[in-house]
Design a protein around this motif. Structure first.
Motif, PDB file in Angstrom:
ATOM      1  N   VAL A 119      -5.635  26.276  65.469  1.00 43.04           N
ATOM      2  CA  VAL A 119      -5.377  25.944  66.868  1.00 43.04           C
ATOM      3  C   VAL A 119      -4.120  25.084  66.976  1.00 43.04           C
ATOM      4  N   LEU A 120      -3.973  24.101  66.113  1.00 42.51           N
ATOM      5  CA  LEU A 120      -2.793  23.246  66.143  1.00 42.51           C
ATOM      6  C   LEU A 120      -1.526  24.064  65.878  1.00 42.51           C
ATOM      7  N   GLU A 121      -1.554  24.932  64.866  1.00 42.52           N
ATOM      8  CA  GLU A 121      -0.381  25.744  64.536  1.00 42.52           C
ATOM      9  C   GLU A 121      -0.007  26.699  65.664  1.00 42.52           C
ATOM     10  N   GLU A 122      -1.003  27.307  66.304  1.00 45.65           N
ATOM     11  CA  GLU A 122      -0.718  28.338  67.303  1.00 45.65           C
ATOM     12  C   GLU A 122      -0.515  27.802  68.710  1.00 45.65           C
ATOM     13  N   THR A 123      -1.055  26.614  69.011  1.00 51.62           N
ATOM     14  CA  THR A 123      -1.001  26.121  70.392  1.00 51.62           C
ATOM     15  C   THR A 123      -0.455  24.703  70.547  1.00 51.62           C
ATOM     16  N   GLY A 124      -0.322  23.954  69.472  1.00 51.33           N
ATOM     17  CA  GLY A 124       0.106  22.567  69.574  1.00 51.33           C
ATOM     18  C   GLY A 124      -0.993  21.615  70.002  1.00 51.33           C
ATOM     19  N   LEU A 125      -2.216  22.124  70.151  1.00 49.75           N
ATOM     20  CA  LEU A 125      -3.335  21.294  70.603  1.00 49.75           C
ATOM     21  C   LEU A 125      -4.226  20.872  69.441  1.00 49.75           C
ATOM     22  N   ARG A 126      -4.686  19.621  69.485  1.00 50.29           N
ATOM     23  CA  ARG A 126      -5.682  19.139  68.537  1.00 50.29           C
ATOM     24  C   ARG A 126      -7.048  19.331  69.178  1.00 50.29           C
ATOM     25  N   VAL A 127      -8.002  19.800  68.382  1.00 48.76           N
ATOM     26  CA  VAL A 127      -9.327  20.079  68.938  1.00 48.76           C
ATOM     27  C   VAL A 127     -10.434  19.451  68.120  1.00 48.76           C
ATOM     28  N   GLU A 128     -11.555  19.242  68.809  1.00 46.37           N
ATOM     29  CA  GLU A 128     -12.823  18.892  68.180  1.00 46.37           C
ATOM     30  C   GLU A 128     -13.618  20.185  68.127  1.00 46.37           C
ATOM     31  N   VAL A 129     -14.130  20.530  66.956  1.00 46.09           N
ATOM     32  CA  VAL A 129     -14.842  21.788  66.767  1.00 46.09           C
ATOM     33  C   VAL A 129     -16.326  21.570  66.978  1.00 46.09           C
ATOM     34  N   GLY A 130     -16.922  22.437  67.799  1.00 41.61           N
ATOM     35  CA  GLY A 130     -18.339  22.373  68.100  1.00 41.61           C
ATOM     36  C   GLY A 130     -19.128  23.432  67.343  1.00 41.61           C
ATOM     37  N   ARG A 131     -20.163  23.916  67.984  1.00 43.20           N
ATOM     38  CA  ARG A 131     -21.089  24.853  67.348  1.00 43.20           C
ATOM     39  C   ARG A 131     -20.486  26.254  67.211  1.00 43.20           C
ATOM     40  N   LEU A 132     -21.063  27.007  66.299  1.00 47.25           N
ATOM     41  CA  LEU A 132     -20.719  28.412  66.131  1.00 47.25           C
ATOM     42  C   LEU A 132     -21.173  29.160  67.382  1.00 47.25           C
ATOM     43  N   ALA A 133     -20.245  29.885  68.016  1.00 46.70           N
ATOM     44  CA  ALA A 133     -20.584  30.670  69.205  1.00 46.70           C
ATOM     45  C   ALA A 133     -21.113  32.044  68.818  1.00 46.70           C
ATOM     46  N   GLY A 134     -20.520  32.623  67.768  1.00 44.98           N
ATOM     47  CA  GLY A 134     -20.939  33.943  67.327  1.00 44.98           C
ATOM     48  C   GLY A 134     -20.060  34.454  66.214  1.00 44.98           C
ATOM     49  N   ALA A 135     -20.465  35.579  65.658  1.00 48.66           N
ATOM     50  CA  ALA A 135     -19.717  36.181  64.549  1.00 48.66           C
ATOM     51  C   ALA A 135     -19.668  37.693  64.738  1.00 48.66           C
ATOM     52  N   VAL A 136     -18.557  38.285  64.327  1.00 46.40           N
ATOM     53  CA  VAL A 136     -18.380  39.738  64.397  1.00 46.40           C
ATOM     54  C   VAL A 136     -17.623  40.205  63.159  1.00 46.40           C
ATOM     55  N   ASP A 137     -17.766  41.483  62.859  1.00 46.73           N
ATOM     56  CA  ASP A 137     -16.954  42.124  61.836  1.00 46.73           C
ATOM     57  C   ASP A 137     -15.981  43.051  62.552  1.00 46.73           C
ATOM     58  N   ARG A 138     -14.709  42.997  62.164  1.00 49.73           N
ATOM     59  CA  ARG A 138     -13.684  43.846  62.768  1.00 49.73           C
ATOM     60  C   ARG A 138     -12.921  44.560  61.658  1.00 49.73           C
TER      61      ARG A 138
END
Length: 132
Positions: free
Chosen positions: A47-66
């Motif tokens: 997130v920091l590399e792509e947007t310049g924003l620092r974030v607090e990470v919360g719970r897992l929302a979901g998972a997928v295979d692509r």
């Protein structure tokens, strides 16, 4: 892994992919883990590399295979996150970054399966469009 970030105005943070896979498509910020990196650390870094924003990470929302190039399969885990600081600016492999409301989200060319996954995980702040 990726970050689902919604601001106080109920807008979703999206980035426009600047490189394959998905170049030119809009998606949530995220990418591959570095060797030995935890999901949480990877989400914060991407997130920091792509947007310049620092974030607090919360719970897992979901998972997928692509599907990936050369027959590879990407196992993607997306986490809820909140902005803790920084200034929004596209960086690294993001060609653009912006906050998007529901109407804009529905008009953008999104990464395959993104909207369906976000709806299935019930993480969007607005209801899906109604059929007429």
């Amino acid at each position: 892994m990726g970050a689902i970030i919604i601001d106080a105005s109920d807008r979703l943070l999206l980035i426009k992919r600047g490189r394959p896979p998905g170049a030119g498509l809009w998606s949530i910020p995220g990418g591959r883990l570095e060797p030995g990196e935890t999901d949480e650390a990877g989400v914060r870094r991407e997130v920091l590399e792509e947007t310049g924003l620092r974030v607090e990470v919360g719970r897992l929302a979901g998972a997928v295979d692509r599907p990936g190039p050369g027959g590879a399969t990407y196992a993607i885990r997306d986490y809820l996150a909140t902005v803790a600081g920084g200034e929004l600016v596209a960086g690294d492999d993001a060609a653009d970054a912006r906050w998007c409301g529901r109407d804009e989200l529905l008009r953008l060319p999104l990464s395959e399966g993104l909207l369906e996954s976000l709806r299935a995980w019930d993480v969007l702040p607005w209801p899906p469009p109604t059929s007429s």
